[in-house]
Each structure stands twice: as C-alpha cells, then as structure tokens.
Write a protein that holds these residues in place. Sequence first.
Motif, PDB file in Angstrom:
ATOM      1  N   GLY A   8     -16.649 -23.054 -49.202  1.00  0.00           N
ATOM      2  CA  GLY A   8     -15.678 -23.947 -49.825  1.00  0.00           C
ATOM      3  C   GLY A   8     -14.327 -23.910 -49.142  1.00  0.00           C
ATOM      4  N   GLN A   9     -14.039 -22.832 -48.417  1.00  0.00           N
ATOM      5  CA  GLN A   9     -12.723 -22.710 -47.774  1.00  0.00           C
ATOM      6  C   GLN A   9     -12.533 -23.726 -46.659  1.00  0.00           C
TER       7      GLN A   9
ATOM      8  N   VAL B 153      -7.156 -27.317 -49.824  1.00  0.00           N
ATOM      9  CA  VAL B 153      -6.908 -26.394 -50.935  1.00  0.00           C
ATOM     10  C   VAL B 153      -7.203 -27.026 -52.296  1.00  0.00           C
ATOM     11  N   PHE B 154      -6.659 -28.230 -52.543  1.00  0.00           N
ATOM     12  CA  PHE B 154      -6.795 -28.785 -53.878  1.00  0.00           C
ATOM     13  C   PHE B 154      -7.978 -29.750 -53.999  1.00  0.00           C
ATOM     14  N   SER B 155      -8.890 -29.718 -53.015  1.00  0.00           N
ATOM     15  CA  SER B 155     -10.044 -30.623 -53.105  1.00  0.00           C
ATOM     16  C   SER B 155     -10.981 -30.135 -54.214  1.00  0.00           C
ATOM     17  N   LEU B 156     -11.773 -31.072 -54.738  1.00  0.00           N
ATOM     18  CA  LEU B 156     -12.690 -30.722 -55.819  1.00  0.00           C
ATOM     19  C   LEU B 156     -13.851 -29.906 -55.270  1.00  0.00           C
ATOM     20  N   ILE B 157     -14.354 -29.023 -56.120  1.00  0.00           N
ATOM     21  CA  ILE B 157     -15.557 -28.270 -55.760  1.00  0.00           C
ATOM     22  C   ILE B 157     -16.733 -29.230 -55.813  1.00  0.00           C
TER      23      ILE B 157
ATOM     24  N   GLU C 143     -23.353 -27.517 -54.430  1.00  0.00           N
ATOM     25  CA  GLU C 143     -23.360 -26.052 -54.499  1.00  0.00           C
ATOM     26  C   GLU C 143     -24.526 -25.549 -55.344  1.00  0.00           C
TER      27      GLU C 143
ATOM     28  N   CYS D 221     -21.048 -19.515 -52.648  1.00  0.00           N
ATOM     29  CA  CYS D 221     -20.421 -20.725 -52.108  1.00  0.00           C
ATOM     30  C   CYS D 221     -18.936 -20.615 -51.788  1.00  0.00           C
ATOM     31  N   ILE D 222     -18.277 -19.552 -52.229  1.00  0.00           N
ATOM     32  CA  ILE D 222     -16.830 -19.480 -51.998  1.00  0.00           C
ATOM     33  C   ILE D 222     -16.444 -19.549 -50.516  1.00  0.00           C
TER      34      ILE D 222
ATOM     35  N   ASP E 137     -20.952 -19.043 -57.345  1.00  0.00           N
ATOM     36  CA  ASP E 137     -19.606 -18.902 -56.786  1.00  0.00           C
ATOM     37  C   ASP E 137     -19.586 -17.858 -55.672  1.00  0.00           C
TER      38      ASP E 137
ATOM     39  N   GLN F 232     -11.112 -26.233 -55.602  1.00  0.00           N
ATOM     40  CA  GLN F 232     -11.268 -25.075 -54.740  1.00  0.00           C
ATOM     41  C   GLN F 232     -10.162 -24.056 -55.017  1.00  0.00           C
TER      42      GLN F 232
ATOM     43  N   TYR G 205     -11.998 -27.135 -61.690  1.00  0.00           N
ATOM     44  CA  TYR G 205     -12.765 -27.997 -60.792  1.00  0.00           C
ATOM     45  C   TYR G 205     -12.297 -28.007 -59.343  1.00  0.00           C
TER      46      TYR G 205
END
Lengths: 511, 330
Positions: A364-365, A369-373, A378, A360-361, A357, B203, B201
């Motif tokens: 990820g930005q 916003v609500f997309s899956l990790i 990663e 990768c944070i 995390d 972001q 799960y």
Amino acid sequence: MDNTALRINNVVKSFDGTKALKGISLNFNKGEIIGLVGSNGAGKSTLLNVIYGAYAPDSGEIFVNGEKINNINPQKAQALGISIIFQHRRLMPYMTVSENIFLDNMPKKYGIVDFKKMNEDATSLLKMLELNIDCKALISELSAEEKQLVEIVKACSKNPKILLMDEPTTTLRQGDVERLFKLMNKLKSQGCSVVFISHRLKEVIEICDKISIIRDGSNIVEGDKKDFSADRIIESMSGITDQTEFEHHKDINDSSQTSVSDEVLLEAKNLNVANVKNVTFKLHKGEILGFAGLGGSGVEDVFESIYGLKKRISGEIEIEGKQAKINNPINAINYGLGFVSDDRQSNGEFLELSVKDNICIPNGQKNKVFSLIKNNQEVLDSRSFIEKLNIKTESEEKVIKNLSGGNQQKAIIAKWLQLNSKIIIMCEPTAGIDVAAKLDVNKLIQEIAAEGRGILYTSSYITELMHVSDRIITIYKGEIFKEFTRSEYDHNDIYLAMNGIHTEQELGVAQ
Amino acid sequence: MSNNPNSTTTSEELVAKKPLNSLFQLLTSSYLAKLSIACVVLIMVLSYLSPYFFTITNFKDILLGTAVIGIISFGMTVVLISDGIDLSVGSVVAFCSVILCVSLNAGLGLTISLMLTFVGAISVGLFNGFFISVLKINPFIITLGSMSLVRGIAYIIIGGQPQPFESEIIRFMGTGSIVGIPAPIVIMIAVLVIIAFMMKYTQFGRNVYAIGNNQETARLSGINVVKTRILVYCIMALLAGIAGILLAAQTYAGIPAAGNGYELDALTAVILGGTSLKGGEGRLAGTLLGTLIVALVLNGQNMLGVPYFYQLVSKGLIIVFAMTVAMKRT
C-alpha cells in the motif's frame, strides 16, 4: 564431607506450555569449572536462571552443599554464595562503575554511603583483573567489552561459592578472555565452582574440567573434558533426532537444487560495517545463500546493513548489476528487497492488526499518502496468499496475534511476496515456532526461491541451514571465514568454521 | 440447588431466555456499547434529578458545548492512536483565535485571515512533528514546551488583553444555524465524518494504526514513519486551529487566555472513549461518546447547582476512572 557444591535433580520449567527444561539433573563439584554446552534454545540460560532463582521451576529439586533449597529466589541465592553473570547485561547505565559493583551492599559509614571506601574497593577489584577502567566512570560511557568486564567484576566481588556465567566471552577480546580465564582458575583454586556457558568450543575445551551437554531441555552427556573430542561434543549437541530430521528431508533439497541460475541478483563488495570487515559475496537468482556464525559474529550486521538498518562504513551493494544506494528500509524495498526478522513480535508484525493488513501494508505504501485503500483487491490478494501458503486462519480479517507462530511467520513472508520482492533477507525466520511449522516455513522458503528470487538466510541451527541453503558462508569475527558448497556440507566442519577453526587438529584435542 | 431435580432448566426456558441473553451480551460485549448504555443511564438519572435537564434547549447547549472540545478530541484520538500525545492543543486554540482576530482587525479580509490562521496552526504542527518525529524527542516533553511557547506568542501578538472583532461569516459560524442545527454542531459532525473516514479507509489512517501498533515493524515494512508522524501532529494542530476559530466565532473575540486546560478535557474524552494510551487502538465513535459523557456530567452539575470547584474534582475523578478502566480492559 561431600564434595558437591550444587546438585539439581529433575528440574522442569515451561513457558506458555512449551517445556524449556524437561527434567534436568546435574552435579557441580567444588573447585571445578564446568562447561555447559548446547545449541541455541537447548535451555542453558533457563537452567542458570532457575539455579539463581530468577525463574521458579515447575518441579524438581535444588541442593546447595547437600542442603535442599525450597523456593529459591535471587536474594536467597546470593546469601548462599551464588553469583550470576547474565547473558544480557543488567547494569545501571547512569550509575558509576563502583556503584554498580556494590549496588546491593554499598559500604556505609554513620549510615551513609562511604564513597571513598567504595571507590577504593572497586579499584582494587578492577586491579585484580588487571583492568584499566575508571571506577568513577558512568556505565553508559563504557564500551560493550568494558561493561561485560564490570559485570564479571561485580559477580566476583561477592566471593561467590558458585559462579554462573552465561556467555561471558561473547563481547570480549582475546586478551580479556585470557584474563577472565586466569580469574576463573583463581576462583577454582579457592574452591568455587564455576559454570561456564560459551558457544566457542575452543574456550570450553581450554578452560573447563568437566563438560555437560544439554539438548532440548534434557541433559545428554556429561563427563571429564578428556573424554570428549570436538566431534563428539558437536554431535551430542545437535543430536540424532536433528540429524534424522535432516536426512528425512534430503530428497526435497535434491529436487530444488536445480533452480539456481547464473544470473547475479545481489552483489556485496567489501562491505564494512561496525563489527564487519570486507564481506564480499554474490547472490544468484533462485539461490538460498546461507550464512553461519556464532552470536555476535556479524551475520546479522551484514543482513541489516544490506537492508539499510545499519550504517555502512564502506563497501558497495549492487542489485542486478547496478549500484544501489540503500540508506533505509524504504530505499531497500524500492530496490526489491524484503526483510524477515528473527523477532516477529518486536519488529516483524503488527500484532493487533488483521492478517490482511499485515500482508498488504507494504504494498500500500506505493500509493499516495491519502489515497483510499483498495479493499476489494487486498481481500482477493490476501485470500490467494492464505490459500497458496496454506496459512491457517478462518478469515483474512482475523487479528494476526490469534494465529499460531508458524502461520504468523507465513503471513509475514506473504507480505514480501505481495510486494513482489526479488531478494528476501531472512534472519532466523524459524525462530520461536514449533518443529512441524519450521519444516513448513523452510519448504515455503525453498519454493519461493525456486520462483526466481534470491534469499539471504541464516539460522543458528546448522542442520536447518544445511537443509535449506544452496551454499553456506561462515562468518567468524566479522569476516568471511570459509565457504561451503552443497557437496562440501559437513555439520562438524561448518561448526568448526563458525568457531574460526579450519581442522579439528587445530583444537589440540586428543581423540 | 443443583441437587434438586425440579430445578433443571427445560429447553423451552432456554429458548425464552436466549433473546434477552444475547441482547445483554451484545450490550456488554463491546466497550462502545457499554459507553452508550452509560450515556443513556446518565441522561435518565439527570432528567430525574433536574426538571430543566431534559429539554431541547439544554441538549442544544450540551452539544454546542461539545463542539470545540469535540473537534480537538477527534484530533487527539489520531495522535493517541499513533502512540503520541499533544498537550499544546489548548494553546493552539488561543493562538489561532488571536491570529484570526488580529488579522481581521488589520483589515486583511476574511480569506487571507483564515489562511493565516491555518498557516499558524500548521506551523505549530510542523514544529511539534519535527522534534517528535525527526529528532525523536518524547512527544510529552515537546508539546509541554510548545504549550507554553505558543501561548506566549499568542499573548505577544495581541498584547495581553482579549480584543473584539467583526465578521458576519465568522459570527454565523459561531451562532448561526443550518436547517435548524447550530453551525458549530454541523462543523463538528463534518470534522468527525472526515477524520473517521480518513482513519478507516485511507492508506494514511492504516499507517497511523500500524505505527501506533509497532513503530519498528512499520519502519521495516517501508512505511514512511517520519512523514506520517509529522502529518499526525499537523492534522492535530489544524483541528485545534478550527476549534480556535469556532471559539472566536462564539465569543466574537480573540482571547489569548482561551483554551486553557483543553488538552486535559480532550484526553479525558478520548481515553474514556476507549482509545489506548499505548497506541494502535481507538475509534472516533468512542471519542464522540466520551465527549458527550463528559459534557453531560458537567452540564448536569451546572443544572444541579454544583459549585465550580466541585466540578473540577469530578472532572479529575472521571480521568482517574477512565484511566483505570482503560488499564483493566487490556
């Protein structure tokens, strides 16, 4: 009677297993000003804190006026006439100047505080230092220098027999420094012994009678001022081991020298920030540009303003020839910048999150916003960085706080690599990690620069700075003082330039 | 004892002991496991004390009672993980039940009434989020203010007294059941699954943990801290709004005095569930268990005929206990 005011004998103090003081022994005489000199982390502040009783030493003895003091604490220290000016101010922001000066012994009348007398006493103390500060003003209303001056007045209000001063001049202007020196001389004539810490060589040489140099928690040399040349001070501070360490890695420098190209990645034009005046420089592709400056010189302000953390008053930043509008870190990251701070724990890492995390944070930005990790991606990415940077961890899921300091720092650097940052700003990236890890991290920095990135680098260790950087810019009081190319590198010259001195003759010290 | 040579443990004994040991370790190693044990023990003790406790009807009652507070607690978990707090949730419950009731009674139709209710909830979230995130004012103070502000608006809209309303679908939400499971419980579980998924799960969920862990690092890492924190308070308010609709559905009325003290109930459940008040840490499964334990204790006291005033005392004790445990854990 003996003329010794304070004697410390073989004092040892460690923090979390690291020895900050490795058996220091010093003698301070009455009516003497002693300059305590050493590079960052040498143990100067720790020593003062031990003398004042703020830290309990692991072992060793402290004698005041020839008498052994056991279990010293700040109350005892004050009763013995020891006063301290801390490096970091400890005034109450929402109390008045006079309340702060007399915080622990406010004058009383019929059991209640006699404000009239307190304000009168405070005013006369302030007058003594020729200060124009209203004693009824709140501390929070004062400027940084005024706060520092109040701190000095407070320490002197108790008629100290021993006065400990930890970098009192860092935030002061020249005039105020002169007044402080006058005061120190006055205290000295009254038989007080004054311990003075400063990174400014000029000041130490001007005011002190004796100089004690400490390095890596041990005292190296002490003696009368006349025995010291500036060169000797600087050499004793940096130490032979430090030099050999640098020599040892010289071969790495030479091989990595070729990676600097002519292509300009970043250009700062007439940068003006609070404490910074007209700083202009160019950073090339593949280059590590080192900045040297004393504490408060403005190096960090330059770095932070480029990353959008400090507001620019004026000046422009161009990235790859195009003007960049950077007002916050998100802008900066979008222009391909990355930032490694000097304080990992407070703003470099997410201590409770995993290595993965932490790496990768930032990347990820880029997603909504609500997309899956993208977990699989990663995991692969972090594993490849763990391998490439040789981060010692059993798994990418390990919580980062369980890694050693050096490995944590590598993970922090890895996050900018994963994001593919072109320019990485590194503020003391090796702060708080051990020597072996330092070499490792610095080698990594040279490697990632050689891949075509540009690095803005600063370290308070000149040898380290010389070892890592392709070019060094010295900043003195917010302005660029002198630039050194690799062939011009000289430890003492750089140190003098950080002090705003061109040549040693300026110091006016006889060899 | 160690001096006695006969007492040395043989390898057989060690092997025999091991499974038990490891089960014990598993059950005591994680806080969630400990909570589960506490839950089971509580059920056993209450079943022994009261003959009416261990019945299907009573368990349905307990779960029904947790639906409203559970949904709020899930939102509160997210808020606490982000290193915030929201005291306005009880007022949002009342506010939303009032908006729903008044707009239904005004003949706006169900869809529009529900939309208005959600708009109402989200505007409270935006209000809280703006002051907390943009102006950086302490969330405790801001939501303490909006707690009173929103409650006042609820009273102004409806005029002081509760008002009944009629809607088949809303009534079903409150009292109907889907394949034998009461609808409020289905809604609560749906909310739990969605929020838990979001936190683990997406972001966004990871950003919330990151911000709660270290806001300054989050900012320097390029996380949009301001936006994320506003979203956190909007999600919280939205969930409180759903809870308000559910409460209105169970009572068939818009009640301006509803939801009083829910912020405290939710905080109790969340903290008991192991979420850190310092932010950056917490799990929704823990909150579910925390909600259940609080409900079990209160229900058990009802069963045993403990007067309400004593129940208040025990609720207070649970909070003190949960806080002490939380502080000792870290």
